[in-house]
Motif scaffolding. Structure first.
Motif, PDB file in Angstrom:
ATOM      1  N   PRO B 222       0.815  -1.232   0.000  1.00 51.87           N
ATOM      2  CA  PRO B 222       0.000   0.000   0.000  1.00 51.87           C
ATOM      3  C   PRO B 222       0.844   1.274   0.000  1.00 51.87           C
ATOM      4  O   PRO B 222       0.494   2.252  -0.656  1.00 51.87           O
ATOM      5  CB  PRO B 222      -0.827  -0.135   1.285  1.00 51.87           C
ATOM      6  CG  PRO B 222      -0.858  -1.584   1.581  1.00 51.87           C
ATOM      7  CD  PRO B 222       0.427  -2.148   1.093  1.00 51.87           C
ATOM      8  N   GLU B 223       1.946   1.248   0.732  1.00 50.52           N
ATOM      9  CA  GLU B 223       2.737   2.476   0.818  1.00 50.52           C
ATOM     10  C   GLU B 223       3.383   2.804  -0.526  1.00 50.52           C
ATOM     11  O   GLU B 223       3.469   3.968  -0.918  1.00 50.52           O
ATOM     12  CB  GLU B 223       3.805   2.334   1.904  1.00 50.52           C
ATOM     13  CG  GLU B 223       4.473   3.654   2.243  1.00 50.52           C
ATOM     14  CD  GLU B 223       5.077   3.633   3.630  1.00 50.52           C
ATOM     15  OE1 GLU B 223       4.822   2.673   4.354  1.00 50.52           O
ATOM     16  OE2 GLU B 223       5.789   4.590   3.960  1.00 50.52           O
ATOM     17  N   GLU B 224       3.829   1.763  -1.251  1.00 46.21           N
ATOM     18  CA  GLU B 224       4.414   2.013  -2.567  1.00 46.21           C
ATOM     19  C   GLU B 224       3.343   2.518  -3.535  1.00 46.21           C
ATOM     20  O   GLU B 224       3.613   3.392  -4.366  1.00 46.21           O
ATOM     21  CB  GLU B 224       5.067   0.739  -3.105  1.00 46.21           C
ATOM     22  CG  GLU B 224       6.538   0.593  -2.761  1.00 46.21           C
ATOM     23  CD  GLU B 224       6.770   0.467  -1.263  1.00 46.21           C
ATOM     24  OE1 GLU B 224       5.826   0.073  -0.538  1.00 46.21           O
ATOM     25  OE2 GLU B 224       7.873   0.778  -0.796  1.00 46.21           O
ATOM     26  N   GLN B 225       2.166   1.966  -3.425  1.00 37.76           N
ATOM     27  CA  GLN B 225       1.080   2.468  -4.261  1.00 37.76           C
ATOM     28  C   GLN B 225       0.799   3.938  -3.973  1.00 37.76           C
ATOM     29  O   GLN B 225       0.600   4.746  -4.887  1.00 37.76           O
ATOM     30  CB  GLN B 225      -0.181   1.642  -4.005  1.00 37.76           C
ATOM     31  CG  GLN B 225      -0.111   0.206  -4.516  1.00 37.76           C
ATOM     32  CD  GLN B 225      -1.430  -0.526  -4.320  1.00 37.76           C
ATOM     33  OE1 GLN B 225      -2.492   0.099  -4.285  1.00 37.76           O
ATOM     34  NE2 GLN B 225      -1.362  -1.835  -4.179  1.00 37.76           N
ATOM     35  N   LEU B 256      10.692   5.132  -4.312  1.00 39.51           N
ATOM     36  CA  LEU B 256      10.000   5.333  -5.579  1.00 39.51           C
ATOM     37  C   LEU B 256      10.716   4.604  -6.713  1.00 39.51           C
ATOM     38  O   LEU B 256      10.082   3.946  -7.551  1.00 39.51           O
ATOM     39  CB  LEU B 256       9.924   6.825  -5.897  1.00 39.51           C
ATOM     40  CG  LEU B 256       8.661   7.555  -5.465  1.00 39.51           C
ATOM     41  CD1 LEU B 256       8.798   9.040  -5.713  1.00 39.51           C
ATOM     42  CD2 LEU B 256       7.453   7.009  -6.203  1.00 39.51           C
ATOM     43  N   ARG B 257      12.017   4.729  -6.745  1.00 41.50           N
ATOM     44  CA  ARG B 257      12.780   4.062  -7.796  1.00 41.50           C
ATOM     45  C   ARG B 257      12.629   2.545  -7.690  1.00 41.50           C
ATOM     46  O   ARG B 257      12.476   1.837  -8.686  1.00 41.50           O
ATOM     47  CB  ARG B 257      14.253   4.469  -7.694  1.00 41.50           C
ATOM     48  CG  ARG B 257      15.090   4.017  -8.873  1.00 41.50           C
ATOM     49  CD  ARG B 257      16.473   4.630  -8.852  1.00 41.50           C
ATOM     50  NE  ARG B 257      17.209   4.296  -7.653  1.00 41.50           N
ATOM     51  CZ  ARG B 257      17.538   5.163  -6.713  1.00 41.50           C
ATOM     52  NH1 ARG B 257      17.194   6.423  -6.843  1.00 41.50           N
ATOM     53  NH2 ARG B 257      18.207   4.786  -5.656  1.00 41.50           N
ATOM     54  N   ARG B 258      12.672   2.089  -6.449  1.00 43.76           N
ATOM     55  CA  ARG B 258      12.516   0.654  -6.244  1.00 43.76           C
ATOM     56  C   ARG B 258      11.122   0.198  -6.664  1.00 43.76           C
ATOM     57  O   ARG B 258      10.959  -0.866  -7.279  1.00 43.76           O
ATOM     58  CB  ARG B 258      12.769   0.340  -4.768  1.00 43.76           C
ATOM     59  CG  ARG B 258      13.373  -1.023  -4.536  1.00 43.76           C
ATOM     60  CD  ARG B 258      14.032  -1.106  -3.196  1.00 43.76           C
ATOM     61  NE  ARG B 258      13.275  -0.504  -2.112  1.00 43.76           N
ATOM     62  CZ  ARG B 258      13.801   0.103  -1.069  1.00 43.76           C
ATOM     63  NH1 ARG B 258      15.104   0.187  -0.957  1.00 43.76           N
ATOM     64  NH2 ARG B 258      13.059   0.627  -0.121  1.00 43.76           N
ATOM     65  N   ALA B 259      10.117   0.998  -6.345  1.00 46.67           N
ATOM     66  CA  ALA B 259       8.745   0.616  -6.677  1.00 46.67           C
ATOM     67  C   ALA B 259       8.523   0.609  -8.181  1.00 46.67           C
ATOM     68  O   ALA B 259       7.894  -0.318  -8.717  1.00 46.67           O
ATOM     69  CB  ALA B 259       7.765   1.571  -5.993  1.00 46.67           C
ATOM     70  N   THR B 260       9.030   1.619  -8.862  1.00 49.43           N
ATOM     71  CA  THR B 260       8.838   1.647 -10.320  1.00 49.43           C
ATOM     72  C   THR B 260       9.585   0.504 -10.994  1.00 49.43           C
ATOM     73  O   THR B 260       9.085  -0.094 -11.957  1.00 49.43           O
ATOM     74  CB  THR B 260       9.322   2.988 -10.879  1.00 49.43           C
ATOM     75  OG1 THR B 260      10.638   3.255 -10.389  1.00 49.43           O
ATOM     76  CG2 THR B 260       8.408   4.111 -10.459  1.00 49.43           C
ATOM     77  N   ASP B 261      10.777   0.197 -10.498  1.00 50.88           N
ATOM     78  CA  ASP B 261      11.506  -0.948 -11.057  1.00 50.88           C
ATOM     79  C   ASP B 261      10.720  -2.235 -10.851  1.00 50.88           C
ATOM     80  O   ASP B 261      10.632  -3.082 -11.757  1.00 50.88           O
ATOM     81  CB  ASP B 261      12.886  -1.051 -10.406  1.00 50.88           C
ATOM     82  CG  ASP B 261      13.799   0.074 -10.844  1.00 50.88           C
ATOM     83  OD1 ASP B 261      13.456   0.743 -11.839  1.00 50.88           O
ATOM     84  OD2 ASP B 261      14.834   0.286 -10.188  1.00 50.88           O
TER      85      ASP B 261
END
Lengths: 404, 344
Positions: B222-225, B256-261
């Protein structure tokens, strides 16, 4: 707002506010986050509430002044800079320590080195050139020499620069070759007065020919190389003499001047009263400088049997003579032997010694007492600027009649 | 403001179970009462205890409804509450004049300032603040009873933050109300040049790429979303997101970078599972995600979440062309949604 994309029920204001203030437990926070990830309305509410907390001030509203945070000390703001600063300081400290150790080692080496060069040095280049004024002008003295002496009589600064001598030497060579010999017994005071110039004039002229010219060039070269040492030696001698004379009354100076004039008058028909060398040196020296120079001389001099440092040393052909500040003379007849005291055969206090090979022609008057033509000739000067010569360092004969 | 005396908000608590009251440590209440300093504005000890008991009962000490709180949990619950704010809010909700004076003294200027900051306009902000004051004072009624919003405050966050959040909600509701009341002429004028987006996105809305993105986004924590929505859709800065979550900007950037990757890898994996080659999957990733119609409806989320959506200015024709639904009426949105569904 699109109802399709929004949650059916939004979190209440309390939960949104608690979320923005990080006051929610983890589980409830995850629920709020999951909702806000898909609910633009709740995100917008939270953004606006957050913006209101840091929003612009209402016009006319005066807020109480905020207490300023205590200013951080510059010491605490260094942080990481401490490491290179400490390394740099350590490097500088090491360099200073290394430099001081090197300087002390060099000083120790200089202290341990015997002042042999000073003892073997040729006679100093003097600022005693006024003695030259009193030099006798013999009939055999040619015109160029006379002109040069005239030039030397002109007033000059108290300390004559020694480097000017090589040029004069070149000029004097031709004159000296034309002049006759027989000047081996020229006074040491004259040499002091004219420096190496007269020394170069007199000795080769007694020999004559190409051989004499070669000898003269060699001596000039040696004189140029060892120019500094004799000057120091002469200064020591002059200062020692001056030290003794300064302790006397001012009348002694007059007497000294008179004695010098008398001494000069014996050598030639045209006595020229001239100020003594030490009188020219004296104004530039204070008592403190004198004592300092004496102390330096005592440090660098050879220690004599009486426990006193040698004031002046002369060595030639393995024979060394030395005089202490009190005027006592000692001689070493061969290398490795002991110092032998020599009874005084001169007046006054011996202050300076010099040794140089005696020209055969000029040794005629002393042939009776000289063991061989190649026997080294020692010269001794007392505090009255009078000289004695010796072939072995034990038996001395006055070169200049002592003062009456 | 003339208002009828408020009925006590804790009227129902008079019939509280005596056992629940007894379970609360009496000395803790006395200690909390001294610490809060509520006596300065006239709140007595009995009223203070009554407010605490009401909060404990209504919230069940912060536990689930069926759970029974232990004494330590009770103490932790009371210690975690903003008791001065809670006592002030409850007392104001009860109509205590001294409490109101204290409330206005504390939050009067700050509320007006917050309203101006939220609205971005002084006139609108003052109007918003005045209306909110009237609502707080209980001028509105529900079921024959005066209703004060302060009564819903539970003390979990600061009262000032609660007031700001409530103001923001009121402003958003006000905008939504005025947004729906736009004139028909404007709707026609704005809607007429806009192309029909349903025709554009219908081709790919049900494709494998939309499904892959939907699955990938849904699989993220949820936090990454929230981070991706706040950064890419709401266009919030790293500093704003970091301030909201209470972490450093660098942490937000890294996550953010980790989530988009992770989303990219997951989308590629989902596309390959659906039968695409890796090259075809990578080419499919070149599609503008705003043209996709996933269940999260990123395009609409972005349109309705932009800060400009709540400004009072009239958008230019270029902006209208770029964001055809920005100032559209609800009826038009509903039509568009229906068209999109029909096309899908």
């Amino acid at each position: 707002m699109n109802p399709i994309n929004q949650s059916a029920t939004h979190p209440d204001t309390e939960s949104l506010n608690a979320f923005a203030e990080q006051a929610l437990p983890p589980t409830e926070r995850e629920q709020i986050l999951a909702h806000m990830a898909t609910c633009g309305r709740c995100r917008q509410v939270v953004y606006l509430a957050q913006q209101a907390g840091v929003g612009p001030l209402e016009p006319g509203v005066v807020l109480p002044p905020q207490p300023q945070a205590p200013r951080r000390s510059w010491l605490t703001s260094w942080h990481v800079a401490w490491i290179p600063a400490a390394a740099l300081a350590g490097l500088i400290g090491f360099a200073i320590l290394h430099h001081s150790q090197r300087v002390s080692q060099e000083a120790q080496m200089a202290r341990n080195t015997p002042p042999l060069a000073a003892s073997l040095a040729p006679p100093p280049q003097p600022n005693l050139q006024t003695q030259n004024k009193s030099a006798p002008s013999t009939a055999r003295e040619d015109a160029p020499l006379a002109e040069e002496k005239q030039a030397l009589r002109k007033p000059s600064p108290p300390h004559v620069a020694a480097p000017s001598t090589p040029k004069i030497l070149q000029k004097d060579e031709g004159a000296s070759f034309g002049a006759g010999g027989g000047r081996a017994g020229a006074s040491f005071g004259n040499e002091l007065a004219s420096g190496r110039r007269l020394d170069a004039l007199q000795k080769p002229s007694s020999l004559g020919g190409p051989m004499a010219a070669n000898q003269l060039q060699q001596q000039n070269a040696n004189a140029n190389q060892q120019q500094q040492s004799p000057r120091q030696q002469l200064n020591n001698a002059s200062l020692a003499a001056l030290g003794s004379s300064r302790t006397e009354s001012s009348g002694d100076k007059k007497e000294t001047k008179g004695v010098s004039a008398d001494a000069v008058s014996t050598n030639g028909p045209t006595p020229a009263p001239a100020p003594m060398a030490q009188l020219e040196v004296a104004p530039s020296l204070t008592g403190r400088n004198l004592s300092t120079l004496k102390a330096k001389a005592a440090k660098t001099a050879t220690i004599l049997p009486n426990g006193v440092a040698a004031l002046s040393i002369a060595t030639a052909a393995g024979r060394t003579i030395a005089v202490d500040p009190s005027g006592n003379l000692f001689v070493i007849e061969s290398p490795g032997s002991h110092w032998i005291p020599v009874s005084p055969q001169w007046t006054g206090r011996a202050i300076f010694l010099r040794a140089y090979p005696m020209p055969a022609a000029s040794a005629g008057s002393l042939a009776a007492s000289s063991p061989a033509p190649s026997t080294p000739l020692f010269e001794l000067m007392n505090d009255k600027i009078q000289t004695w010569i010796s072939f072995d360092g034990k038996v001395w004969q006055a070169q200049t009649p002592p003062a009456k | 403001v003339d208002a009828a005396p408020l009925q006590p908000a804790n009227e129902s608590l008079t019939a509280l179970d005596s056992a629940a009251v007894d379970s609360i440590h009496a000395t803790l209440f006395a200690e909390l009462w001294r610490e809060c300093g509520v006596a300065e504005w006239g709140l007595g000890r009995d009223d203070f205890d009554r407010i605490l008991v009401a909060a404990a009962v209504t919230q069940n000490f912060g536990l689930a409804s069926a759970a029974v709180a232990l004494p330590d949990q009770q103490k932790a619950f009371f210690r975690g509450l903003r008791l001065p704010d809670l006592a002030l809010a409850k007392t104001c909700a009860e109509g205590n004049e001294r409490a109101w004076e204290h409330f206005v003294q504390l939050y009067g200027q700050q509320l007006t300032r917050a309203a101006i900051a939220i609205s971005g306009n002084e006139t609108v902000g003052r109007d918003l603040a005045d209306a909110f004051y009237a609502e707080l004072y209980g001028l509105s009624e529900r079921d024959g009873r005066r209703r004060c919003p302060l009564d819903s405050y539970r003390g979990r966050g600061s009262l000032l933050g609660w007031l700001r959040t409530t103001l923001a909600q009121r402003y958003v509701d006000h905008y939504r109300k005025s947004f729906r009341e736009q004139s028909l002429a404007d709707d026609v004028e704005i809607a007429s040049p806009a192309p029909d987006p349903a025709l554009e996105i219908s081709a790919i809305s049900s494709g494998p790429l939309a499904q892959a993105i939907e699955q990938s986004l849904g699989s993220q924590p949820p936090e990454e979303q929230f981070l991706m929505a706040a950064y890419y859709l709401d266009e919030r800065t790293l500093a704003q997101i970091a301030s909201l979550l209470g972490v450093h900007e660098a942490t937000i950037s890294r996550r953010l970078r980790r989530a988009t990757d992770a989303v990219r890898k997951e989308v590629l994996r989902n596309l390959q599972r659906s039968g695409m080659s890796r090259r075809a999957a990578e080419e499919a990733l070149g599609t503008d995600p705003r043209d996709l119609d996933v269940k999260m409806d990123l395009k609409k989320l972005m349109q309705f979440s932009l800060p400009d959506s709540f400004t009072e200015r009239t958008p230019s024709s270029e902006e209208v062309t770029k964001t055809p639904f920005a100032n559209d009426s609800l009826s038009n949105q509903d039509k568009l949604t229906d068209n999109t569904k029909a096309a899908g």
